[in-house]
Design a protein around this motif. Structure first.
Motif, mmCIF file in Angstrom:
data_model
loop_
_atom_site.group_PDB
_atom_site.id
_atom_site.type_symbol
_atom_site.label_atom_id
_atom_site.label_comp_id
_atom_site.label_asym_id
_atom_site.label_seq_id
_atom_site.Cartn_x
_atom_site.Cartn_y
_atom_site.Cartn_z
ATOM 1 N N LEU A 23 -4.927 -23.045 -11.437
ATOM 2 C CA LEU A 23 -3.944 -24.639 -11.397
ATOM 3 C C LEU A 23 -3.361 -24.064 -10.631
ATOM 4 N N GLY A 24 -3.791 -23.482 -9.496
ATOM 5 C CA GLY A 24 -2.564 -23.233 -8.219
ATOM 6 C C GLY A 24 -1.157 -22.285 -8.793
ATOM 7 N N ILE A 25 -1.447 -21.454 -9.621
ATOM 8 C CA ILE A 25 -0.381 -20.573 -9.808
ATOM 9 C C ILE A 25 -0.095 -19.105 -8.746
ATOM 10 N N THR A 26 0.083 -18.457 -8.391
ATOM 11 C CA THR A 26 -0.121 -17.351 -7.619
ATOM 12 C C THR A 26 0.227 -16.155 -8.834
ATOM 13 N N GLU A 27 -0.424 -15.238 -7.841
ATOM 14 C CA GLU A 27 0.040 -13.651 -8.686
ATOM 15 C C GLU A 27 1.623 -13.145 -8.861
ATOM 16 N N ASP A 28 2.305 -13.686 -8.068
ATOM 17 C CA ASP A 28 3.564 -13.062 -8.102
ATOM 18 C C ASP A 28 4.251 -14.093 -8.833
ATOM 19 N N GLU A 29 3.545 -15.189 -9.294
ATOM 20 C CA GLU A 29 4.173 -15.843 -10.579
ATOM 21 C C GLU A 29 3.883 -15.836 -11.851
ATOM 22 N N LEU A 289 2.585 -30.193 -17.167
ATOM 23 C CA LEU A 289 3.164 -32.187 -17.081
ATOM 24 C C LEU A 289 3.095 -31.658 -14.990
ATOM 25 N N LYS A 290 3.457 -29.991 -14.826
ATOM 26 C CA LYS A 290 3.497 -30.345 -13.563
ATOM 27 C C LYS A 290 2.288 -30.155 -12.968
ATOM 28 N N LEU A 291 1.493 -28.952 -13.640
ATOM 29 C CA LEU A 291 0.248 -28.483 -13.300
ATOM 30 C C LEU A 291 -1.197 -29.052 -13.262
ATOM 31 N N ALA A 292 -0.604 -30.371 -14.380
ATOM 32 C CA ALA A 292 -2.326 -31.305 -14.296
ATOM 33 C C ALA A 292 -2.395 -32.181 -14.825
#
Length: 555
Positions: A23-29, A289-292
């Motif tokens: 989903l484009g989410i980084t490890e820091d998030e 809604l923002k991620l997909a």
């Protein structure tokens, strides 16, 4: 045939960081809770908040029956099918409550090959959100009782206290209690009671808050009771909101898990729809809604409860504009609405099915009032006959909506491809969504609107005391709030025995409660309870743990 838990325990899960990366989410998030679940940080929202929203799809259902409808299973199957079609898809679900897990209803992670995993973790404690919500609620109660004990400087009249303690378990013995017994050092004696955590205003606030600051502000607005001279007192008057928010600092962040097919699921919040507003959190849905491309979510119980509250409370508060509604129905449930006993639901009976389809027709009519397209999803069972399926298709055709089979339970995403294609087609273009009523109607006008247009009631009945309470709320400046009706899930009416499509009945309002922090008026009808009880043979009797630590009997 494998049970749900056996299927879930055989799943090949991916590390949650890998699901997040898709989903484009980084490890820091991420804030990890073990290898397969994590919380999503506020920094993620700050990074993606300006992105264009995907399509919001609501999954709802006909009125629930003992035969089961499979709304969550359909939601999960649809999300998996969207991924198979090449869309980026996120499922947004509520968290299970331990009450129904150990009681009668079961968990909230889907079923068969359309499940969210790790299923045992999700159904048993998960990331601790439920416990944090209960602790925050009970901290406020403890501070109020301590205030009474320490001299009652604010002049709170103990007889007017409206907040109750909460616990995440079905325990009817705690519905009505006495506290402060045992002498002067043990508090001021007064009547009290418990509600299940998912019915608490703190749960509603968590699900409707936009961020930590908004959460703390809403917590401070919780109505506690009234002074002897009838002045309202709120949680902020007792200085409780800061400590309550501190207890919820992690719980406010949504949880990321995955399906059996390794598609992402954001799971957060868990209000029941029969006694609360029945939707997962605004924070979870807005992230989805923002991620997909597609965010597939569900609302609790039947469309008369969950969907109405999703549209008229959650979408109103968050500004969401759903693109399509999926209405889940089963042949069995509709035959039950047509008068067939549970023991005979497997036998073909098109006559009873046609009679029970009055319930389906009413829900279709209700959903179309919100200005969005509707598709009926038949959650197929192996005993359904072609003649019975044809009856439901004919009903859909006569109502002007599409009808698609869904076999997510048996085949996962593959079994929901036709449903996914229909949803994708119907979701194109701008949403025509609108709420059922405007803010400027009076509280009684809003109740009447829901009762008559959604339930089919001919009138609404109030006691003189309830009328006085409503008038008081309007004088306090809360008349513009939406209403959240607590009602039996088994019928469109407030009588669980009236199946199908009851008409000409009166909706009986038992009491009203101001949830000023959540931002709505709770309207309790019929004999609905905010603390359920366990059945004669609770599910807990079948749940066990083996010597190897593996949980057994969990569905």
């Amino acid at each position: 045939m494998l049970t749900d838990i056996q299927i879930a325990q055989a799943a090949e899960m991916l590390p949650i960081s890998q699901i997040a990366a898709g989903l484009g989410i980084t490890e820091d998030e991420l804030e990890h809770y073990g290898k397969y679940k994590a919380k999503l940080s506020e920094s993620l929202w700050e990074r993606v908040k300006d992105k264009k929203d995907g399509k919001l799809i609501l999954v709802t259902a006909v009125n629930p029956t003992p035969a089961g409808e499979g709304k969550t299973t359909t939601t999960v199957g649809l999300g998996q099918a969207m991924a198979k079609l090449g869309y980026s898809s996120v499922i947004c679900l509520r968290e299970p409550s331990l009450g129904p897990v150990f009681g009668v209803k079961g968990g909230a992670a889907g079923g068969g090959y359309a499940q969210v995993v790790p299923m045992e973790d999700i159904n048993l404690h998960f990331t601790g959100d439920m416990h944090a919500i209960g602790a925050a609620n009970n901290l406020l109660c403890a501070m109020v009782d301590n205030h009474l004990q320490q001299g009652n400087e604010l002049g709170l009249d103990p007889r007017t206290i409206v907040i109750r303690r909460a616990m995440d378990m079905n325990d009817r013995a705690l519905r009505y209690t006495m506290v402060g017994l045992g002498g002067r050092t043990n508090g001021v004696p007064r009547e009290d009671g418990f509600m299940i955590t998912v019915a608490s205003e703190v749960m509603a606030i968590l699900c409707l808050a936009s961020d930590l600051s908004d959460l703390k502000d809403r917590l401070g607005k919780i109505l506690v009771g009234y002074t002897y001279d009838k002045r309202a007192l709120f949680a902020k008057d007792f200085g409780a909101q800061g400590a309550m928010a501190a207890l919820l600092k992690d719980a406010i962040n949504p949880n990321l898990v995955q399906t059996l097919e390794n598609t992402p699921c954001i799971m957060h919040g868990g209000p029941f729809a029969n006694i609360a507003h029945g939707c997962n959190s605004i924070r979870a849905t807005r992230l989805g809604l923002k991620l997909a491309d597609y965010c597939v979510t569900e609302a609790g119980f039947g469309a008369d409860l969950g969907a109405e509250k999703f549209f008229d409370i959650k979408c109103r508060k968050a500004g969401f504009r759903p693109s399509c509604a999926v209405l889940v129905a089963t042949v069995r449930a509709l035959k039950y609405n047509g008068g067939v006993p549970v023991a005979e639901l497997k036998a073909e009976n098109t006559e009873a099915l046609e009679a029970g389809c009055t319930n389906l027709r009413k829900h279709i009519e209700n959903l179309t009032k919100y200005g969005i397209p509707v598709v009926v999803a038949i959650n197929r069972f192996d005993t359904d006959t072609e003649a019975e399926l044809a009856v439901i298709r004919k009903v859909g055709e006569s109502c002007g909506v599409r009808v698609e089979l869904c076999e997510g339970f048996a085949r996962g995403g593959e079994g929901a491809l036709d449903l996914a294609k229909a949803v994708a087609e119907l979701s194109q273009g701008e949403s025509g969504f609108h709420t059922l009523y405007e803010d400027d109607l009076t509280i009684r006008q809003k109740i009447a609107k829901i009762a008559k247009e959604i339930y089919g009631a001919s009138e609404v009945k109030y006691s003189a005391e309830v009328r006085r309470e409503i008038n008081n709320f309007e004088k306090m400046g809360f008349g513009s709030l939406p209403v959240c009706v607590a009602k039996t899930q088994y019928s469109l009416s407030d009588n669980p025995k009236l199946l199908g499509r009851p008409e000409g009945f009166a909706l009986n309002v038992a009491d009203v409660r101001l949830s000023s922090g959540a931002g709505f008026i709770v309207v309790r009808t019929g004999e609905i309870m905010t603390m359920p009880g366990l059945p004669k043979r609770p599910a807990a009797e079948a749940i066990d743990i083996g010597e190897n630590g593996q949980i057994e009997g969990l569905f």
